[in-house]
Write a protein that holds these residues in place. Sequence first.
Motif, PDB file in Angstrom:
ATOM      1  N   VAL A   1      17.555  32.930 -57.112  1.00 41.72           N
ATOM      2  CA  VAL A   1      16.160  32.407 -57.587  1.00 41.72           C
ATOM      3  C   VAL A   1      15.415  31.765 -56.285  1.00 41.72           C
ATOM      4  CG1 VAL A   1      15.988  30.196 -59.308  1.00 41.72           C
ATOM      5  CG2 VAL A   1      17.270  31.317 -59.910  1.00 41.72           C
ATOM      6  N   GLN A   2      14.054  31.638 -56.752  1.00 37.79           N
ATOM      7  CA  GLN A   2      13.772  31.446 -55.414  1.00 37.79           C
ATOM      8  C   GLN A   2      12.805  30.246 -55.742  1.00 37.79           C
ATOM      9  OE1 GLN A   2      12.819  34.699 -56.361  1.00 37.79           O
ATOM     10  NE2 GLN A   2      14.514  35.119 -55.136  1.00 37.79           N
ATOM     11  N   LEU A   3      12.678  29.433 -55.387  1.00 38.34           N
ATOM     12  CA  LEU A   3      11.443  27.745 -55.819  1.00 38.34           C
ATOM     13  C   LEU A   3      10.438  27.441 -54.727  1.00 38.34           C
ATOM     14  CD1 LEU A   3      14.527  25.333 -56.489  1.00 38.34           C
ATOM     15  CD2 LEU A   3      13.587  27.242 -57.928  1.00 38.34           C
ATOM     16  N   VAL A   4       9.301  27.550 -55.304  1.00 34.85           N
ATOM     17  CA  VAL A   4       7.963  27.175 -54.234  1.00 34.85           C
ATOM     18  C   VAL A   4       7.088  26.103 -54.270  1.00 34.85           C
ATOM     19  CG1 VAL A   4       5.992  27.848 -53.298  1.00 34.85           C
ATOM     20  CG2 VAL A   4       7.828  29.460 -53.637  1.00 34.85           C
ATOM     21  N   GLU A   5       7.237  24.353 -53.309  1.00 35.25           N
ATOM     22  CA  GLU A   5       7.067  23.675 -54.685  1.00 35.25           C
ATOM     23  C   GLU A   5       5.809  23.201 -53.238  1.00 35.25           C
ATOM     24  OE1 GLU A   5      11.396  21.989 -53.163  1.00 35.25           O
ATOM     25  OE2 GLU A   5      10.018  20.556 -52.436  1.00 35.25           O
ATOM     26  N   SER A   6       5.192  22.326 -54.816  1.00 39.48           N
ATOM     27  CA  SER A   6       3.790  21.971 -53.556  1.00 39.48           C
ATOM     28  C   SER A   6       3.607  20.473 -54.505  1.00 39.48           C
ATOM     29  CB  SER A   6       3.103  22.787 -55.031  1.00 39.48           C
ATOM     30  OG  SER A   6       2.646  22.771 -55.605  1.00 39.48           O
ATOM     31  N   GLY A   7       2.126  19.706 -53.722  1.00 37.45           N
ATOM     32  CA  GLY A   7       1.732  18.592 -54.559  1.00 37.45           C
ATOM     33  C   GLY A   7       1.818  17.873 -54.072  1.00 37.45           C
ATOM     34  N   GLY A   8       2.533  17.276 -53.203  1.00 35.26           N
ATOM     35  CA  GLY A   8       3.113  16.560 -51.677  1.00 35.26           C
ATOM     36  C   GLY A   8       1.844  15.851 -51.213  1.00 35.26           C
ATOM     37  N   GLY A   9       1.976  14.966 -50.481  1.00 29.06           N
ATOM     38  CA  GLY A   9       0.571  14.808 -49.990  1.00 29.06           C
ATOM     39  C   GLY A   9       0.075  13.255 -49.526  1.00 29.06           C
ATOM     40  N   LEU A  10      -0.144  12.542 -49.186  1.00 24.95           N
ATOM     41  CA  LEU A  10      -0.622  11.629 -48.861  1.00 24.95           C
ATOM     42  C   LEU A  10      -1.041  10.164 -50.051  1.00 24.95           C
ATOM     43  CD1 LEU A  10      -0.859   8.847 -46.707  1.00 24.95           C
ATOM     44  CD2 LEU A  10      -2.938  10.400 -45.649  1.00 24.95           C
ATOM     45  N   VAL A  11      -0.955   9.333 -50.405  1.00 19.43           N
ATOM     46  CA  VAL A  11      -1.456   8.801 -51.463  1.00 19.43           C
ATOM     47  C   VAL A  11      -1.305   6.930 -50.721  1.00 19.43           C
ATOM     48  CG1 VAL A  11       0.544   8.516 -52.822  1.00 19.43           C
ATOM     49  CG2 VAL A  11      -1.523   7.821 -54.207  1.00 19.43           C
ATOM     50  N   GLN A  12      -2.227   6.101 -51.915  1.00 19.41           N
ATOM     51  CA  GLN A  12      -2.530   4.826 -51.166  1.00 19.41           C
ATOM     52  C   GLN A  12      -1.535   4.495 -52.172  1.00 19.41           C
ATOM     53  OE1 GLN A  12      -6.255   3.040 -52.020  1.00 19.41           O
ATOM     54  NE2 GLN A  12      -6.474   3.154 -49.671  1.00 19.41           N
ATOM     55  N   ALA A  13      -0.739   2.969 -52.118  1.00 20.36           N
ATOM     56  CA  ALA A  13       0.560   2.098 -53.374  1.00 20.36           C
ATOM     57  C   ALA A  13      -0.414   1.923 -54.261  1.00 20.36           C
ATOM     58  CB  ALA A  13       0.554   1.105 -52.244  1.00 20.36           C
ATOM     59  N   GLY A  14       0.083   2.101 -55.835  1.00 15.35           N
ATOM     60  CA  GLY A  14      -0.583   1.840 -56.628  1.00 15.35           C
ATOM     61  C   GLY A  14      -1.451   3.900 -57.054  1.00 15.35           C
ATOM     62  N   GLY A  15      -1.215   4.613 -56.272  1.00 12.96           N
ATOM     63  CA  GLY A  15      -1.334   6.250 -56.996  1.00 12.96           C
ATOM     64  C   GLY A  15      -0.406   7.058 -57.406  1.00 12.96           C
ATOM     65  N   SER A  16      -1.077   8.040 -57.966  1.00 11.02           N
ATOM     66  CA  SER A  16       0.036   9.311 -58.214  1.00 11.02           C
ATOM     67  C   SER A  16       0.186  10.027 -57.929  1.00 11.02           C
ATOM     68  CB  SER A  16      -0.133   9.072 -59.701  1.00 11.02           C
ATOM     69  OG  SER A  16      -0.609   7.707 -60.674  1.00 11.02           O
ATOM     70  N   LEU A  17       0.845  11.101 -57.914  1.00  7.37           N
ATOM     71  CA  LEU A  17       1.387  12.511 -57.490  1.00  7.37           C
ATOM     72  C   LEU A  17       1.791  13.470 -58.356  1.00  7.37           C
ATOM     73  CD1 LEU A  17       1.649  12.030 -53.986  1.00  7.37           C
ATOM     74  CD2 LEU A  17      -0.156  13.057 -55.017  1.00  7.37           C
TER      75      LEU A  17
END
Length: 114
Positions: A2-18
């Motif tokens: 199985v190969q896994l590729v992640e994405s979606g991380g980043g910089l966000v302010q407190a209270g925000g969403s990812l």
Amino acid sequence: QVQLVESGGGLVQAGGSLRLSCVASGNIFSINDIDWYRQAPGKERELVARITRCGTTNYADYVKGRFTIYRDNTKSKMYLQMNSLKPEDTAVYYCKVTTARIYWGQGTQVTVSS
């Protein structure tokens, strides 16, 4: 395999969403549990959330009510929706799947500023 590729991380302010994504390829039909882990600098890797083959979910106490783990019906895409983020959620987040073996993604950095 199985190969896994992640994405979606980043910089966000407190209270925000990812929303983190983990795309699996290969022998996806052999996948049982799907986990999201995280590792902050100087700390051990810790389990954040799990979804079993049957769809049962479990969460670490410190993310209950804020994070949601889910997958699509094909089991090839897994997600971690993170709301009400806090600075202490800053870490590298990893997806992990379990078949007869264990497979890890490469990790994605999440940084929450205060």
